[in-house]
Design an enzyme around this catalytic site. Structure first.
Site, PDB file in Angstrom:
ATOM      1  N   HIS A 140      13.853 -95.274 -33.278  1.00  0.00           N
ATOM      2  CA  HIS A 140      13.969 -94.107 -34.051  1.00  0.00           C
ATOM      3  C   HIS A 140      14.066 -94.161 -35.339  1.00  0.00           C
ATOM      4  O   HIS A 140      15.057 -93.468 -35.998  1.00  0.00           O
ATOM      5  CB  HIS A 140      15.240 -93.473 -33.486  1.00  0.00           C
ATOM      6  CG  HIS A 140      15.388 -93.078 -31.999  1.00  0.00           C
ATOM      7  ND1 HIS A 140      14.291 -92.538 -31.191  1.00  0.00           N
ATOM      8  CD2 HIS A 140      15.942 -93.740 -31.067  1.00  0.00           C
ATOM      9  CE1 HIS A 140      14.542 -92.274 -30.053  1.00  0.00           C
ATOM     10  NE2 HIS A 140      15.555 -93.456 -29.970  1.00  0.00           N
ATOM     11  N   CYS A 182       5.020 -95.953 -33.711  1.00  0.00           N
ATOM     12  CA  CYS A 182       5.822 -94.879 -34.217  1.00  0.00           C
ATOM     13  C   CYS A 182       5.657 -94.977 -35.666  1.00  0.00           C
ATOM     14  O   CYS A 182       5.444 -95.923 -36.062  1.00  0.00           O
ATOM     15  CB  CYS A 182       7.052 -94.626 -34.112  1.00  0.00           C
ATOM     16  SG  CYS A 182       7.565 -94.644 -32.083  1.00  0.00           S
TER      17      CYS A 182
END
Lengths: 362, 604
Positions: A140, A182
């Site tokens: 993340h 990501c």
């Protein structure tokens, strides 16, 4: 850290493309040789793209395949020796004829940038495709770097510099860089060499999404971007005229994150670049029933080909590059300034507390 | 200049603290209580989430279907258990071997310090049976444990039946990366302690056991199953372990995720989650659940067979099937599927569970309070003690004044209090024979009543010890003693709260008000009464009553008193059998500290 792609120069045919695949998935810092089973989809991604490219004609000798994990033989795989990219286990992408060049712990930044064996033998007429999938930073967060084996990273600056070195040594004609992670767009932000086109599955600050879970195996099988990319590639055959604009738009509307592309550095118009320039090995064959006299000069009768050969892109437009894109460097304050600052500090100190303290120091 | 280095400002600050000392302390105390009660209010809590990537969002399809087989195995187990009058070792060994496990047994024996009246045992002798399912392709470096207890009577037969059925089902799968140990332990916690000590080659509790013949690598996680009926209405999750240790929150999240997936009702502390957090009932429900967890954690017992695993850094939880009065019932096959899913997820782990919280409070299964949110409640109570340390009249220099009382004067009450504490710790168990000779009581009652007697005898100490002291009856004497005692209490409670927040907080709530305000000049009778009513023993008594209220089984005063005595005996037994630290802490540290304040009260 030396990162030159110092390869031997080999004479290659016109238009043969040497793609590099890299899967850099995280490795646990554990003593045990267990892998991150939930990163199954990265391996499936890579193998699927490998299969498509082989199908379009590129031989194994021109492919460098790096897989950091061994999903096929993982203890948790309910169907050992297979890797599936589609649910209901329709298609085993691992198969019998997969040639993995770097596996397991051999997938490191050093082997990626400076391979000791199994090098990419490319020259200034090769078009290179690089496909990377894995994790950037933590799941993340973190952008601008790609994780190798959970203990190393390659930053976007290193990649850009590596490509610049390749350009300086004339190791590629055009390079297509695809990244499915990501915040993938952060990896191509710093590219500055010419003839580079980059595609990423997500912008900075966005996550790349997985596509299909398989309930029998228990993991996600593929990432969304790669899934649509492969769907697109399935329709491409060696004689296809699909161009880069089609590739760029393949994912734009169907997924929830926005894939990015970077075509500024590319000299040609993306609309005129064929997919098969990168993904396939296409020989240009002209069938003729006339006899062509090769001993005489090629002015008559082969004017077409000559004109074609003259439409090469300028390899080293040095003037343009130098004036348009200055090298990025971190700014340091000049040395004299630092010296003066410390002298000032010392002077103030002695003035405040008296010169008699000097004898304690010297 | 700064706030503390400027003498004028420092004086102003100290004056402020001095003048408003009592009001600030009151405000801090009330704030601590309010903060603690506010923890259960849902907007202040966080939703639970799975932190471990390896146990991520994908689920597998569970295919366990041998519910009937599990029930028939349960009946067989029951029959053989009755015939053998204990653990049917041969039948279990044969059953596990028939399912392809490597089976081993371990015998153990233990003599309790005094008979346990709750479970009616004194000389315990038993056998554990465990079977190891080897992973087909993996090296034998890691293991998971699934256990079911062998309990006397009708309990937990279905748990063993399900265990065997799961073993048979798991044996046919090839995707296991860790060995799975199926353990059936006798005499619940004692057998489990023997097995764990044998597995890890330790001997911390003086148990005698035969060494384990078969081993399976380091254990990553353990699940304990308690199932006593063929159909259930809900599953209860038990997390509290020995000394208030809790497993990683990811284990609770895993359980909750699978309950959601399979549509199984899941409870914690036996209470179902409610959705109406903004009503008074909703809030009290969450507060009750949290209070139950606090009380269970504070008493330091292991509330399920899983509790002993936590000491070895193995994340473990107990799952208990409850057959209530609900319409919708689930069969054993569903529980089997739940366990299959959980074990398969644990199989995917590459490292021990460490991503999620180890210190938390659960007002419900889907909301949690982490240590960062609940610790300020204790911090406010500790601040009160430190504020009182800076109380005026405790001038810095008198401590070193040779004409005033020296350290020796303070030392006497301290030493005598601690000696009493040591007596409270050692004498009840050691003097039980003598007590039984002279009084018509059983051993357990002798132990407990001796403890109570020593505790009460300590109340008479100040009158006796002051005859020994000489020339200390000055103002400075008790102030120095109070300073020492306050600092000692602050350090003690702080260290306790770090390890077992609930114990530290519960003790602080009752001890801090009296100790902070104790001086010899207060009205003697009233403050003596207050001190006794807020002493550690009465704290335990109140906790017993509150606990009974919360589990909706309120007791009368007489029954409460008997429960209190049994709690004391259980505490001493837990300490002797499993190494629980609550009883030594209370006897050797908290009680002497309280005695020092009792000395201050009767200073003359």
């Amino acid at each position: 850290m030396a990162f030159s792609l110092d390869t031997n120069c080999g004479l290659l045919n016109h238009n043969i493309i040497g793609p590099i695949y890299c899967t850099s998935t995280i490795f646990p810092p554990d003593i045990l040789i267990t892998q991150f089973w939930f990163n199954y989809r990265h391996v499936a991604n890579t193998l699927s793209v490998y299969r498509s490219v082989k199908r379009l004609g590129i031989p194994d000798s021109h492919i460098v395949l790096m897989l950091a994990d061994d999903m096929a033989c993982n203890y948790r795989n309910p169907k050992p020796a297979t890797v599936f990219s589609h649910k209901n286990m329709e298609f085993n992408v691992y198969g019998d004829d997969v040639e993995v060049d770097y596996r397991g712990y051999e997938v490191t930044v050093e082997n990626f940038l400076t391979p000791r064996s199994k090098r990419l033998l490319s020259d200034d007429r090769s078009n290179i495709l690089i496909y990377l999938t894995g994790q950037t930073g933590n799941s993340h967060g973190g952008n601008g770097f790609l994780k190798f084996q959970d203990s190393e990273e390659i930053s976007n600056m290193e990649l850009a510099d590596a490509f610049e070195q390749m350009w300086q040594k004339r190791r590629y004609n055009e390079l297509l860089f695809i990244i499915d992670t990501c915040q993938g767009a952060s990896m191509y932000e710093r590219f500055y060499s010419p003839n580079l086109m980059a595609l990423a599955s997500s912008q900075v600050g966005e996550d790349s999404l997985s596509h299909q879970p398989d309930l029998a195996i228990g993991v996600h099988l593929m990432d969304k971007y790669t899934f649509y990319l492969l769907e697109f590639l399935e329709e491409v055959h060696p004689a296809s005229q699909a161009n880069m604009n089609d590739l760029v738009s393949v994912c734009a509307h169907r997924v929830s994150v926005s894939p990015g592309h970077h075509t500024d550095l590319f000299q040609r118009n993306p609309g005129s670049v064929l997919i098969t320039d990168f993904f396939g090995s296409v020989r240009k064959v002209e069938i003729t029933k006339d006899t062509i006299n090769l001993t005489s000069s090629v002015k008559s009768g082969s004017g077409d080909m000559q004109i074609e050969s003259l439409t090469y892109v300028d390899q080293l437009p040095v003037a343009e590059i130098i004036h348009q894109k200055p090298k990025q460097k971190d700014w340091h304050p000049p040395d004299g300034f630092i010296l003066g600052l410390w002298t000032l500090i010392l002077l103030v100190f002695f003035q405040t507390y008296g010169i008699k303290h000097l004898k304690h120091i010297f | 200049m700064g706030l503390l280095s400027d003498p004028n400002r420092r004086k102003a600050l100290t004056n402020l603290l001095t003048r408003l000392n009592a009001p600030i302390c009151m405000v801090c105390y009330l704030a601590a209580i309010v903060w603690f009660m506010g923890l259960a209010f849902e907007p202040f809590t966080l939703r639970t989430y799975m932190s471990e990537n390896a146990m991520g969002s994908t689920m597998v399809e569970e295919r366990f279907s041998s519910g009937e087989r599990a029930l028939s195995l349960a009946k067989e187990f029951d029959a053989h258990k009755r015939k053998a009058g204990g653990m049917p070792v041969e039948w279990l060994v044969k059953a596990m071997q028939a399912r392809g496990l490597e089976v081993f047994t371990q015998s153990f024996s233990r003599k309790l310090p005094f008979p346990d009246e709750n479970k009616e045992r004194y000389m315990v002798r038993g056998t554990n049976v465990y079977g190891i399912l080897r992973a087909p392709r993996a090296p034998r470096t890691e293991a998971l444990v699934i256990t079911a207890p062998c309990s006397p009577g009708n309990s937990d037969n279905q748990a063993v039946g399900l265990l065997l059925a799961l073993a048979q089902y798991f044996r046919n799968q090839i995707f296991w990366a860790k060995d799975i140990i199926f353990l059936v332990n006798e005499h619940d916690l004692i057998g489990m302690q023997a097995w764990l000590e044998g597995y890890h080659h330790t001997n911390i509790t003086g148990m005698e056991y035969s060494p384990l013949q078969g081993r399976a690598g380091s254990i990553q996680a353990a699940l304990s199953l308690e199932l006593s009926s063929d159909v259930i209405t809900s599953l209860d999750l038990i997390l509290e372990g020995l000394n208030g240790q809790l497993p990683n929150l990811d284990l609770a999240n895993l359980f909750y995720a699978f309950c959601q997936k399979l549509g199984v009702l899941c409870t914690i502390q036996g209470k179902l989650q409610r959705n109406d957090w903004d009503t008074a009932e909703g809030y009290t429900h969450a507060a009750q659940t949290m209070m139950l967890m606090v009380l269970k954690q504070a008493c330091g017992r292991s509330w399920g067979d899983h509790g002993l695993f936590l000491r070895y850094h193995i994340e473990a939880a107990s799952i208990r099937g409850i057959n209530g009065f609900r319409h919708y019932k689930m069969d054993v096959a569903t529980i089997g599927r739940l366990l299959e899913g959980m074990v398969r997820k644990l199989n995917n782990l590459l490292e021990r569970l460490h991503q999620s919280y180890f210190f938390y409070l659960l007002p419900s299964l889907s909301r949690f309070v982490s240590i960062g949110y609940y610790m300020p409640a204790f911090g406010l109570l500790a601040v009160i003690l430190l504020l009182r340390v800076s109380f005026p009249g405790l001038d810095h220099f008198t401590f070193f004044n040779p004409s005033g009382p020296g350290v020796l004067t303070v030392l006497t009450p301290v030493v005598i209090s601690h000696l009493t504490g040591v007596a409270l710790y050692l004498l009840p168990v050691h003097l039980q024979e003598m007590a039984v000779e002279h009084f018509p009581v059983s051993e357990t009652e002798a132990v407990v009543l001796t403890a109570v007697a020593i505790y009460t005898a300590g109340l008479a100490l100040p009158h006796n010890t002051q005859r020994l002291l000489s020339g200390e009856g000055t103002e400075q004497g008790w102030k120095v003693l109070k300073l020492t005692a306050l600092l000692y209490l602050a350090v003690l409670l702080g260290c306790t709260a770090l390890i077992n927040f609930s114990l530290g907080f519960v003790l602080a709530v009752t001890l801090v008000p009296i100790t902070a305000s104790m001086t010899p000049h207060m009205p003697k009778a009233l403050s003596a009464l207050a001190m006794v009513l807020l002493s550690p023993a009465f704290t335990i008594l109140y906790c017993v009553f509150i606990y009974q209220e919360l589990i909706e089984a309120p007791v009368s005063v007489g029954e409460g008193w008997m429960l209190f005595l049994s709690v004391i005996s259980q505490g001493i037994l837990d300490h002797a059998l499993y190494g629980s630290l609550v009883y030594p802490l209370l006897a050797l540290f908290i009680y002497p500290c309280w005695l020092m304040f009792w000395n201050i009260l009767f200073w003359s």
